[in-house]
Design a protein around this motif. Structure first.
Motif, PDB file in Angstrom:
ATOM      1  N   ARG A 122      12.288 -13.073   9.316  1.00  0.00           N
ATOM      2  CA  ARG A 122      10.854 -12.817   9.277  1.00  0.00           C
ATOM      3  C   ARG A 122      10.606 -11.721   8.244  1.00  0.00           C
ATOM      4  O   ARG A 122      11.508 -10.955   7.903  1.00  0.00           O
ATOM      5  CB  ARG A 122      10.321 -12.333  10.642  1.00  0.00           C
ATOM      6  N   THR A 123       9.382 -11.618   7.779  1.00  0.00           N
ATOM      7  CA  THR A 123       8.982 -10.495   6.939  1.00  0.00           C
ATOM      8  C   THR A 123       7.791  -9.801   7.580  1.00  0.00           C
ATOM      9  O   THR A 123       7.054 -10.384   8.381  1.00  0.00           O
ATOM     10  CB  THR A 123       8.593 -10.945   5.513  1.00  0.00           C
ATOM     11  N   GLY A 124       7.615  -8.536   7.218  1.00  0.00           N
ATOM     12  CA  GLY A 124       6.502  -7.793   7.769  1.00  0.00           C
ATOM     13  C   GLY A 124       6.252  -6.521   6.990  1.00  0.00           C
ATOM     14  O   GLY A 124       6.866  -6.273   5.948  1.00  0.00           O
ATOM     15  N   LEU A 125       5.347  -5.717   7.502  1.00  0.00           N
ATOM     16  CA  LEU A 125       4.930  -4.495   6.821  1.00  0.00           C
ATOM     17  C   LEU A 125       4.877  -3.347   7.826  1.00  0.00           C
ATOM     18  O   LEU A 125       4.349  -3.492   8.925  1.00  0.00           O
ATOM     19  CB  LEU A 125       3.547  -4.690   6.194  1.00  0.00           C
ATOM     20  N   ILE A 126       5.452  -2.212   7.415  1.00  0.00           N
ATOM     21  CA  ILE A 126       5.333  -0.983   8.190  1.00  0.00           C
ATOM     22  C   ILE A 126       4.309  -0.113   7.481  1.00  0.00           C
ATOM     23  O   ILE A 126       4.484   0.247   6.315  1.00  0.00           O
ATOM     24  CB  ILE A 126       6.670  -0.224   8.273  1.00  0.00           C
ATOM     25  N   ALA A 127       3.236   0.209   8.156  1.00  0.00           N
ATOM     26  CA  ALA A 127       2.181   1.025   7.561  1.00  0.00           C
ATOM     27  C   ALA A 127       2.608   2.491   7.528  1.00  0.00           C
ATOM     28  O   ALA A 127       3.603   2.892   8.124  1.00  0.00           O
ATOM     29  CB  ALA A 127       0.887   0.868   8.354  1.00  0.00           C
ATOM     30  N   ALA A 128       1.844   3.291   6.806  1.00  0.00           N
ATOM     31  CA  ALA A 128       2.158   4.715   6.666  1.00  0.00           C
ATOM     32  C   ALA A 128       2.220   5.410   8.020  1.00  0.00           C
ATOM     33  O   ALA A 128       3.005   6.350   8.208  1.00  0.00           O
ATOM     34  CB  ALA A 128       1.120   5.387   5.768  1.00  0.00           C
ATOM     35  N   ASP A 129       1.414   4.950   8.986  1.00  0.00           N
ATOM     36  CA  ASP A 129       1.398   5.592  10.301  1.00  0.00           C
ATOM     37  C   ASP A 129       2.472   5.056  11.248  1.00  0.00           C
ATOM     38  O   ASP A 129       2.557   5.456  12.409  1.00  0.00           O
ATOM     39  CB  ASP A 129       0.027   5.441  10.953  1.00  0.00           C
ATOM     40  N   HIS A 140      11.739   4.977   8.013  1.00  0.00           N
ATOM     41  CA  HIS A 140      10.471   4.854   7.293  1.00  0.00           C
ATOM     42  C   HIS A 140       9.765   6.200   7.365  1.00  0.00           C
ATOM     43  O   HIS A 140       9.287   6.608   8.437  1.00  0.00           O
ATOM     44  CB  HIS A 140       9.592   3.758   7.910  1.00  0.00           C
ATOM     45  N   ASN A 141       9.722   6.899   6.234  1.00  0.00           N
ATOM     46  CA  ASN A 141       9.148   8.243   6.184  1.00  0.00           C
ATOM     47  C   ASN A 141       9.830   9.132   7.239  1.00  0.00           C
ATOM     48  O   ASN A 141      11.044   9.297   7.208  1.00  0.00           O
ATOM     49  CB  ASN A 141       7.630   8.194   6.357  1.00  0.00           C
ATOM     50  N   ASP A 142       9.082   9.643   8.202  1.00  0.00           N
ATOM     51  CA  ASP A 142       9.664  10.551   9.193  1.00  0.00           C
ATOM     52  C   ASP A 142       9.983   9.839  10.509  1.00  0.00           C
ATOM     53  O   ASP A 142      10.169  10.488  11.540  1.00  0.00           O
ATOM     54  CB  ASP A 142       8.708  11.719   9.460  1.00  0.00           C
ATOM     55  N   PRO A 176       0.828  -1.214   0.000  1.00  0.00           N
ATOM     56  CA  PRO A 176       0.000   0.000   0.000  1.00  0.00           C
ATOM     57  C   PRO A 176       0.860   1.261   0.000  1.00  0.00           C
ATOM     58  O   PRO A 176       1.974   1.268   0.528  1.00  0.00           O
ATOM     59  CB  PRO A 176      -0.800  -0.123   1.307  1.00  0.00           C
ATOM     60  N   GLN A 177       0.327   2.322  -0.573  1.00  0.00           N
ATOM     61  CA  GLN A 177       1.057   3.581  -0.637  1.00  0.00           C
ATOM     62  C   GLN A 177       1.410   4.069   0.763  1.00  0.00           C
ATOM     63  O   GLN A 177       0.593   4.069   1.669  1.00  0.00           O
ATOM     64  CB  GLN A 177       0.221   4.645  -1.353  1.00  0.00           C
ATOM     65  N   GLY A 178       2.672   4.494   0.912  1.00  0.00           N
ATOM     66  CA  GLY A 178       3.138   4.979   2.201  1.00  0.00           C
ATOM     67  C   GLY A 178       3.625   3.897   3.139  1.00  0.00           C
ATOM     68  O   GLY A 178       4.103   4.193   4.230  1.00  0.00           O
ATOM     69  N   SER A 179       3.504   2.629   2.718  1.00  0.00           N
ATOM     70  CA  SER A 179       3.951   1.505   3.538  1.00  0.00           C
ATOM     71  C   SER A 179       5.226   0.911   2.957  1.00  0.00           C
ATOM     72  O   SER A 179       5.612   1.209   1.830  1.00  0.00           O
ATOM     73  CB  SER A 179       2.864   0.431   3.622  1.00  0.00           C
TER      74      SER A 179
END
Length: 432
Positions: A159-166, A401-403, A135-138
């Motif tokens: 392991r694998t995972g996902l960091i969301a936009a928030d 990740h982003n900020d 997803p955008q921002g992730s």
């Protein structure tokens, strides 16, 4: 600014799981008091006993082994065959035998090893090379962890995972099975030669376990510090780690582009004799750069024209504040920010309490320390003080990740957790 103000603990606990096993070679020991050079080896005794079974009994026994262990491992019969091939020296005194006998003998020279039964700690995180469908921002990421099992032998698992936009973090479910890679290099007595291994691309990354291979690694592959290295538009993932033989340590380098095929190379030079080296994510002034700790106390900046040879460097950080009076170390590769290189550090204070801090290095000349933590960013909380080694928080690498900085960290050398920190808030805690 207090730790509670800017540190967002995720409460995403990664704990050791004793049900995850791999099969490892089993070599029967010989008691010195029983040794007689005229006798056959214990291995030959086992082969003799298997060959003494009639064909019906041998087939029934092999079927029972498969029923007992099938579903816990992939391709068991092929694994038994491969192990029999490695044991040819035990067959020299015997006549030819059947396929069933060969597979059964292979099974007798294997054992299950619960590779993360004791601990799952000292994580490192990098962006996954495959970001399709995110997803955008992730961002999708790969997390490496040090797994410890029986005999305190350390291996490398993922392991694998996902960091969301928030900034919230999710970990994908772990594969039920686990396996070690195929070895493509003959292990020789000559130290310093690279070792190539690979997994099947069909295996989930959490199924891949890099277990000690060489004599220098026999008691552990410890504390891999992963970094995505950029050079001439190409990306390669490198990890510095400590190879432990049970008596000696040395630094080695793991490299991969896909987390399927890996090359493991011992590092040379005086700076590679200690542990805790971390590679910068790109060259500086056309040279490779590392942060290392050759003297067990201070941090050094080291340059090299050769990725595999590292000599003495320049001392840039020494213990200054009470929480790091005993010693300092790096907590992974420096992270490039607009303001400079963010270097996470660990310090050891009273009662051997480990905490995580940071320093900001000049982007053009990392030997210049612009600011550093007067107080730790992360220290053991009351709920994070108990474990195999009390009062320890530790990481082998964070990611931007982003900020935010996404910081996986270990608790008491037992399990792992995640925190996120806003970069702007983190920088405010650093003193010039």
């Amino acid at each position: 600014m207090s730790q509670a103000t800017f540190l967002n603990r995720q409460a995403l606990f990664l704990r050791p799981d004793s049900t995850r096993v791999v099969v490892r070679p089993f070599k029967p020991a010989v008691e010195p008091r029983d040794f007689n050079p005229t006798d056959k080896s214990r291995a030959n005794h086992i082969v003799d006993r298997v060959l003494a079974l009639d064909s019906e009994t041998a087939e029934s026994l092999l079927a029972d082994v498969l029923e007992n262990f099938d579903g816990r491992h992939r391709n068991l019969l092929a694994t038994f065959e491969n192990r029999a091939g490695e044991m040819e020296e035990a067959f020299a005194a015997h006549v030819a035998f059947s396929k069933v006998q060969r597979q059964l003998i292979g099974a007798y020279f294997l054992h299950e090893y619960s590779f993360e039964a004791s601990a799952l700690f000292n994580p490192s995180i990098v962006m996954h090379p495959d970001q399709s469908g995110v997803p955008q921002g992730s961002q999708r990421f790969i997390l490496s962890l040090r797994a410890v099992g029986e005999g305190h032998v350390s291996s490398l698992t993922f392991r694998t995972g996902l960091i969301a936009a928030d900034g919230s973090v999710e970990i994908e479910p772990t594969a039920r099975l686990a396996s070690t890679p195929t070895l493509h290099t003959r292990i020789s007595e000559h130290l310093g030669e690279p070792i190539d291994v690979s997994f099947s691309s069909q295996q989930h990354i959490s199924e891949r376990v890099i277990f000690p291979i060489t004599p220098a690694q026999s008691n552990g592959i410890e504390d891999a510090r992963f970094v995505e290295f950029h050079d001439d538009g190409q990306s390669t993932f490198y990890a510095t780690y400590t190879a432990y033989s049970g008596k000696a340590i040395r630094s080695e380098l793991l490299e991969t582009s896909d987390f399927i095929s890996f090359r493991m190379t011992p590092l040379k030079g005086t700076a590679a004799r200690n542990k805790g080296m971390a590679l910068f994510p790109r060259k500086i002034d056309d040279r490779y750069a590392m942060i290392g700790r050759q003297d067990n106390e201070n941090l050094y900046l080291i340059y090299s024209d050769d990725l595999y040879t590292w000599e003495e460097g320049q001392l840039i950080l020494r213990p200054k504040f009470p929480w790091e009076f005993v010693q300092m170390g790096n907590c992974g590769s420096p992270i490039e920010l607009d303001e400079g290189w963010l270097l996470l550090t660990h310090g050891v204070g009273p009662v051997r309490r480990y905490a995580i801090g940071a320093a900001l290095l000049d982007k053009k000349d990392p030997s210049k320390v612009l600011a550093r933590s007067k107080e730790p960013l992360v220290r053991p909380e009351p709920s994070e003080r108990e474990g195999y080694v009390p009062n320890v928080v530790y990481t082998c690498g964070a990611m931007r990740h982003n900020d935010q900085i996404v910081l996986p960290y270990a608790v008491c050398d037992t399990f792992s957790n995640f925190s996120t920190i806003k970069i702007s808030d983190l920088l405010k805690t650093l003193d010039g």
